[in-house]
Design an enzyme around this catalytic site. Structure first.
Site, mmCIF file in Angstrom:
data_model
loop_
_atom_site.group_PDB
_atom_site.id
_atom_site.type_symbol
_atom_site.label_atom_id
_atom_site.label_comp_id
_atom_site.label_asym_id
_atom_site.label_seq_id
_atom_site.Cartn_x
_atom_site.Cartn_y
_atom_site.Cartn_z
ATOM 1 N N SER A 1 93.563 33.314 113.625
ATOM 2 C CA SER A 1 94.012 31.930 113.842
ATOM 3 C C SER A 1 94.890 31.446 112.683
ATOM 4 C CB SER A 1 92.823 30.985 114.054
ATOM 5 O OG SER A 1 92.066 30.848 112.878
ATOM 6 N N HIS B 1 90.552 30.716 101.743
ATOM 7 C CA HIS B 1 89.106 30.950 101.676
ATOM 8 C C HIS B 1 88.367 29.702 102.190
ATOM 9 C CE1 HIS B 1 85.392 32.746 100.313
ATOM 10 N NE2 HIS B 1 85.048 31.540 99.885
ATOM 11 N N GLY C 1 89.801 39.736 91.019
ATOM 12 C CA GLY C 1 88.445 39.310 91.356
ATOM 13 C C GLY C 1 88.294 38.968 92.825
HETATM 14 C C1 GAR Z 1 89.036 32.158 107.816
HETATM 15 O O1 GAR Z 1 88.095 31.120 107.929
HETATM 16 C C2 GAR Z 1 89.276 32.535 106.375
HETATM 17 O O2 GAR Z 1 89.191 31.441 105.521
HETATM 18 C C3 GAR Z 1 88.150 33.508 106.138
HETATM 19 O O3 GAR Z 1 88.108 34.285 107.299
HETATM 20 C C4 GAR Z 1 88.499 33.469 108.412
HETATM 21 C C5 GAR Z 1 89.544 34.204 109.215
HETATM 22 O O4 GAR Z 1 89.831 33.540 110.382
HETATM 23 N N1 GAR Z 1 88.399 34.300 104.966
HETATM 24 C C6 GAR Z 1 87.462 34.671 104.108
HETATM 25 O O5 GAR Z 1 86.278 34.420 104.248
HETATM 26 C C7 GAR Z 1 87.992 35.461 102.911
HETATM 27 N N2 GAR Z 1 86.999 35.562 101.882
HETATM 28 P P1 GAR Z 1 91.137 33.877 111.226
HETATM 29 O O6 GAR Z 1 91.135 35.395 111.464
HETATM 30 O O7 GAR Z 1 90.949 33.120 112.503
HETATM 31 O O8 GAR Z 1 92.323 33.418 110.457
#
Ligand code: GAR
Length: 178
Positions: free
Chosen positions: A13, A97, A131
């Site tokens: 998304s 994030h 990190g």
């Molecule tokens: C999002 O909420 C992003 O912030 C998170 O994964 C999701 C991906 O959603 N990322 C992390 O947790 C990274 N540490 P998407 O595939 O619908 O964009």
């Protein structure tokens, strides 16, 4: 026109939000998950996609696809970025994030916020360093955590803000690269 590559492992998304904002500047999508929604969504838009399975030399393998790319956007990419990408793209790798970093780094940040009894959470766009979710913050957005929230409802509220601030942060960084 700066050229952008997006890395993702999930539904994609945030990729869609970036694609709506930057159109043909998005030249490539790479995923470590063969069946990831992000690959299917990119293919539908006619954007070249590459599947690179995790494991040895992943960042080296990804690097080999990035000739001519100016900026890398991590959009739900669930692996740490290592050399040679960190040096070759210093100041040019961004991540979104789902928490107000430095709170709740790592996996399922919205679940961590709920379990912690947090009153608010949000999302952060930051530069990527060696990190996990530690690089310099570019933009953040806050959302309330409501008493009736489930993991899904909180993540959904956070994602609305992700889709708003990620393109803004990318534009800020592109302006700096000019
Ligand atoms: C999002 O909420 C992003 O912030 C998170 O994964 C999701 C991906 O959603 N990322 C992390 O947790 C990274 N540490 P998407 O595939 O619908 O964009």
């Amino acid at each position: 026109m700066k050229r952008i590559a997006v890395f993702g492992s999930g539904t994609g998304s945030n990729f869609v939000a970036l694609q709506e904002a930057f159109g043909s500047q998005i030249k490539l999508v790479i995923s470590d998950q063969k069946e990831a929604g992000i690959l299917q969504k990119a293919e539908k838009q006619g954007i070249p996609t590459i599947y690179e399975p995790g494991g040895r030399d992943l960042c080296q393998r990804m690097r080999s696809h990035l000739e001519g790319i100016d900026l890398i956007c991590l959009a739900g990419f669930m692996r740490l970025i290592k050399e040679p990408l960190l040096s070759d793209f210093e100041g040019r790798i961004l991540n979104i994030h789902p928490s107000l970093l430095p709170a709740y780094p790592g996996l399922y940040a919205w679940k961590q916020a709920l379990e912690d009894g947090a009153q608010e959470s949000g999302c952060t766009v930051h530069y990527v360093d060696a990190g996990m979710d530690t690089g310099e913050v570019i933009l953040q957005a806050r959302v309330p955590v409501l008493p009736e929230d489930t993991e899904e409802s909180l993540h959904e509220r956070i994602q609305v803000q992700e889709h708003r601030i990620y393109p803004q942060a990318v534009q800020m960084v592109l302006d700096l690269l000019d």
